[in-house]
Design a protein around this motif. Structure first.
Motif, PDB file in Angstrom:
ATOM      1  N   TRP A 210       1.366   5.146   0.732  1.00 45.87           N
ATOM      2  CA  TRP A 210      -0.228   5.212   1.214  1.00 45.87           C
ATOM      3  C   TRP A 210      -0.361   5.467   2.595  1.00 45.87           C
ATOM      4  O   TRP A 210       0.550   5.373   3.445  1.00 45.87           O
ATOM      5  N   ARG A 220      -5.119   4.164   1.295  1.00 42.34           N
ATOM      6  CA  ARG A 220      -5.096   5.066   0.438  1.00 42.34           C
ATOM      7  C   ARG A 220      -3.964   5.617  -0.326  1.00 42.34           C
ATOM      8  O   ARG A 220      -3.113   6.041   0.302  1.00 42.34           O
ATOM      9  N   ALA A 221      -4.139   5.626  -1.360  1.00 41.71           N
ATOM     10  CA  ALA A 221      -2.648   6.194  -2.374  1.00 41.71           C
ATOM     11  C   ALA A 221      -2.347   7.525  -2.130  1.00 41.71           C
ATOM     12  O   ALA A 221      -3.102   8.465  -1.863  1.00 41.71           O
ATOM     13  N   ALA A 224       0.860   7.017  -5.373  1.00 46.12           N
ATOM     14  CA  ALA A 224       0.824   5.573  -5.897  1.00 46.12           C
ATOM     15  C   ALA A 224      -0.359   5.720  -6.876  1.00 46.12           C
ATOM     16  O   ALA A 224      -1.299   6.649  -6.990  1.00 46.12           O
ATOM     17  N   HIS A 225      -0.530   4.759  -7.654  1.00 44.63           N
ATOM     18  CA  HIS A 225      -1.649   4.772  -8.614  1.00 44.63           C
ATOM     19  C   HIS A 225      -2.846   4.212  -8.168  1.00 44.63           C
ATOM     20  O   HIS A 225      -4.060   4.778  -8.462  1.00 44.63           O
ATOM     21  N   ALA A 226      -2.854   3.426  -7.283  1.00 46.16           N
ATOM     22  CA  ALA A 226      -4.185   2.914  -6.751  1.00 46.16           C
ATOM     23  C   ALA A 226      -4.189   2.647  -5.243  1.00 46.16           C
ATOM     24  O   ALA A 226      -3.232   2.526  -4.471  1.00 46.16           O
ATOM     25  N   ASP A 227      -5.146   2.436  -4.587  1.00 43.17           N
ATOM     26  CA  ASP A 227      -5.347   2.378  -2.967  1.00 43.17           C
ATOM     27  C   ASP A 227      -5.091   0.720  -3.088  1.00 43.17           C
ATOM     28  O   ASP A 227      -5.229   0.032  -4.149  1.00 43.17           O
ATOM     29  N   PHE A 228      -4.675   0.127  -1.867  1.00 43.85           N
ATOM     30  CA  PHE A 228      -4.719  -1.247  -1.708  1.00 43.85           C
ATOM     31  C   PHE A 228      -5.171  -1.487  -0.336  1.00 43.85           C
ATOM     32  O   PHE A 228      -5.059  -0.925   0.725  1.00 43.85           O
ATOM     33  N   ASP A 229      -5.851  -3.016  -0.335  1.00 40.43           N
ATOM     34  CA  ASP A 229      -6.180  -3.712   1.136  1.00 40.43           C
ATOM     35  C   ASP A 229      -4.937  -4.413   1.594  1.00 40.43           C
ATOM     36  O   ASP A 229      -4.665  -5.261   0.690  1.00 40.43           O
ATOM     37  N   GLU A 245       2.185  -1.740  -6.806  1.00 41.81           N
ATOM     38  CA  GLU A 245       2.382  -0.776  -7.990  1.00 41.81           C
ATOM     39  C   GLU A 245       2.544  -1.634  -9.259  1.00 41.81           C
ATOM     40  O   GLU A 245       3.629  -2.534  -9.269  1.00 41.81           O
TER      41      GLU A 245
END
Ligand SMILES: [Zn+2]
Length: 258
Positions: A210, A220-221, A224-229, A245
């Motif tokens: 990310w 931001r991914a 990867a499958h998704a963004d994360f905070d 993940e």
């Protein structure tokens, strides 16, 4: 850039002072003790004896005791301590160029940093003078001493680094090259060497990665499958966190700024 990224529950940053030290050592051709002394005298409020007056002249013009007599109006130029840099610019000895001016709020720096190029165009020297009133307290001083002679400052490009959010603290000053050295090239070199606006996160197990920008904690991914905070990061351990993940079992995510 190999300045260590600090990763903690409440922190994701790099040490601004370390990045400045690193940049200074990468552009350094030689030390610059004479100019460093002068800058210390003209820019550090309270850091220097306020009773010392600083005089400047071309390198070939000697400044002797008699030249700095309070009665001598034709002597060398006295620099106003508060605005000495501007005075040196006005006299045509040097020009000042901003190379980088970055705040902690818009980057991953733990505090702001500032890098400036000082292009010295012709050689000059300075002397510091202390005036005293020995016989009378009123009128012009009746006694004075030259207390410091920092030496000749030769033409060239000098780079000065400082850190701080509100008030800057000097980190160092180096001689970076001859006066024709391109300051744009220095700006690119600094950006290249020390990108403090991007943070890269990568998992050691599934390889997901990310990116985050401008000091943000929202990653931001990339792969990867998704963004994360980062605020939601779990199981901090040293400088890594648990991989977010869904299919990654034991992966640890590490972070690198730059
Ligand atoms: Zn993973």
């Amino acid at each position: 850039m190999d300045v260590e990224t600090r990763v903690d529950r409440h922190e994701l940053s790099v040490d601004a002072q370390d990045t400045v030290t690193k940049i200074l050592s990468s552009v350094r051709v030689a030390d610059a003790p004479a100019l460093a002394t002068v800058l210390q005298m003209i820019r550090q409020p309270g850091g220097h004896d306020p009773d010392t007056s600083l005089f400047v002249a071309d390198a070939l013009t000697k400044i002797d005791h008699g030249d700095v007599s309070p009665a001598d109006a034709d002597g060398p130029v006295c620099l106003a301590i508060a605005d000495g840099m501007r005075e040196l610019e006005r006299l045509g000895y040097l020009t000042v160029h901003d190379l980088a001016d970055e705040t902690s709020s818009a980057s991953y720096l733990d505090e702001g940093r500032s890098l400036t190029a000082i292009r010295v165009l012709r050689p000059f020297h300075t002397v510091g003078v202390v005036y005293r009133w020995r016989r009378a307290l009123l009128g012009p001083p009746d006694s004075w001493d030259i207390v410091t002679r920092p030496g000749v400052i030769w033409p060239g490009v000098y780079v000065r680094g400082a850190v701080g959010d509100y008030r800057l603290r000097d980190v160092g000053l180096v001689y970076a090259g001859p006066p024709e050295l391109d300051t744009d090239a220095l700006i690119y070199a600094i950006r290249d060497e020390s990108d403090v606006f991007t943070c890269h996160a990568v998992c050691d197990s599934c390889g997901a990665d990310w990116y985050a920008d401008d000091g943000s904690w929202i990653f931001r991914a990339n792969r990867a499958h998704a963004d994360f905070d980062y605020n939601d990061a779990r199981r901090h351990d040293g400088t890594t966190v648990m991989c977010p993940e869904p299919l990654c079992v034991s992966g640890r995510v590490s972070f690198t700024v730059g």
